[in-house]
Design an enzyme around this catalytic site. Structure first.
Site, PDB file in Angstrom:
ATOM      1  N   HIS A  48       0.846  -1.196   0.000  1.00  0.00           N
ATOM      2  CA  HIS A  48       0.000   0.000   0.000  1.00  0.00           C
ATOM      3  C   HIS A  48       0.877   1.240   0.000  1.00  0.00           C
ATOM      4  CE1 HIS A  48      -0.160   1.104   4.546  1.00  0.00           C
ATOM      5  NE2 HIS A  48       0.929   0.420   4.311  1.00  0.00           N
TER       6      HIS A  48
ATOM      7  N   CYS B 208       6.223   6.690   4.272  1.00  0.00           N
ATOM      8  CA  CYS B 208       5.154   5.751   3.890  1.00  0.00           C
ATOM      9  C   CYS B 208       4.285   6.289   2.757  1.00  0.00           C
ATOM     10  CB  CYS B 208       4.296   5.403   5.102  1.00  0.00           C
ATOM     11  SG  CYS B 208       5.213   4.511   6.371  1.00  0.00           S
TER      12      CYS B 208
ATOM     13  N   HIS C  27       4.898   0.467  -0.376  1.00  0.00           N
ATOM     14  CA  HIS C  27       5.699  -0.449   0.429  1.00  0.00           C
ATOM     15  C   HIS C  27       4.771  -1.558   0.915  1.00  0.00           C
ATOM     16  CE1 HIS C  27       3.863   2.299   3.342  1.00  0.00           C
ATOM     17  NE2 HIS C  27       3.992   1.329   4.236  1.00  0.00           N
TER      18      HIS C  27
ATOM     19  N   HIS D 107       3.745  -4.896   3.869  1.00  0.00           N
ATOM     20  CA  HIS D 107       3.756  -5.391   5.252  1.00  0.00           C
ATOM     21  C   HIS D 107       3.350  -6.852   5.262  1.00  0.00           C
ATOM     22  CE1 HIS D 107       4.101  -1.428   7.127  1.00  0.00           C
ATOM     23  NE2 HIS D 107       3.227  -0.998   6.230  1.00  0.00           N
TER      24      HIS D 107
ATOM     25  N   ASP E 298      -4.664 -10.637   0.509  1.00  0.00           N
ATOM     26  CA  ASP E 298      -3.369 -11.316   0.525  1.00  0.00           C
ATOM     27  C   ASP E 298      -2.659 -11.189  -0.821  1.00  0.00           C
ATOM     28  OD1 ASP E 298      -1.272 -12.791   1.628  1.00  0.00           O
ATOM     29  OD2 ASP E 298      -2.137 -14.704   0.999  1.00  0.00           O
ATOM     30  N   HIS E 299      -1.421 -10.720  -0.766  1.00  0.00           N
ATOM     31  CA  HIS E 299      -0.586 -10.488  -1.944  1.00  0.00           C
ATOM     32  C   HIS E 299      -1.264  -9.550  -2.947  1.00  0.00           C
ATOM     33  CE1 HIS E 299       1.592 -13.833  -0.173  1.00  0.00           C
ATOM     34  NE2 HIS E 299       2.635 -13.377  -0.837  1.00  0.00           N
TER      35      HIS E 299
ATOM     36  N   GLU F  29       0.175  -4.194  11.974  1.00  0.00           N
ATOM     37  CA  GLU F  29       0.931  -3.788  10.790  1.00  0.00           C
ATOM     38  C   GLU F  29       2.402  -4.164  10.968  1.00  0.00           C
ATOM     39  OE1 GLU F  29       0.741   0.134   8.213  1.00  0.00           O
ATOM     40  OE2 GLU F  29       1.894   0.447  10.055  1.00  0.00           O
TER      41      GLU F  29
END
Length: 150
Positions: free
Chosen positions: A17, A36, A42, A44, A82-83, A127
């Site tokens: 994100h 950020c 980037h 997480h 996810d991903h 996070e």
């Protein structure tokens, strides 16, 4: 009166994100979100914990069947985040920044659509090992639930 208990299920997912609000100028975004806000984004490795609440069934001894809970979490949340790039792949984040607070609210709203009413107690999203958000559905309306899309 039935005895009430809580069940927790923890899952993991990875997502990218960029912290950027469409309601702020580029300068305000940079000042608010710092590194950020990098245009490339980037990622997480998030931890998602779902806590349900309810009476312990006298026949089966359960508050919720874990298999049902796993299926609800996977179908309502994990299959969509996810991903993925939260900002680009999920319509919910087109109008709001993909903060952990909004991610926790997103998970709540998605789960509220598939779980029995009143069962969902808390959504917790880590996070990082040092930063987590707890969301308990406060302020959520039926309209919010219906408008939460992926």
């Amino acid at each position: 009166m039935a005895i009430v208990g809580y069940v927790s299920r923890t899952e993991h997912f990875s997502a990218a994100h960029r912290l950027h609000s469409p309601h702020l100028s580029d300068a305000e975004n940079l000042e608010t979100f710092g590194k950020c806000n990098h245009p490339g984004g980037h990622g997480h490795n998030y931890v998602l914990e779902i806590i349900v609440r309810g009476p312990i069934d006298q026949k089966n001894g359960m508050i919720a069947n874990i298999e049902d809970l796993k299926r609800w979490i996977k179908g309502a949340v994990l299959d969509h985040v996810d991903h993925r790039n939260l900002d680009k792949d999920i319509a919910y984040f087109a109008t709001r920044p993909s903060t952990t607070e909004n991610l926790a609210a997103f998970a709540w709203l998605r789960l509220a659509q598939v779980m029995p009413a009143g069962m969902l107690h808390k959504v917790i999203v880590w996070e990082t090992p040092k930063n987590k958000v707890v969301f308990a559905g406060e302020g959520v309306t039926d309209s919010d639930i219906q408008e939460c899309t992926v």
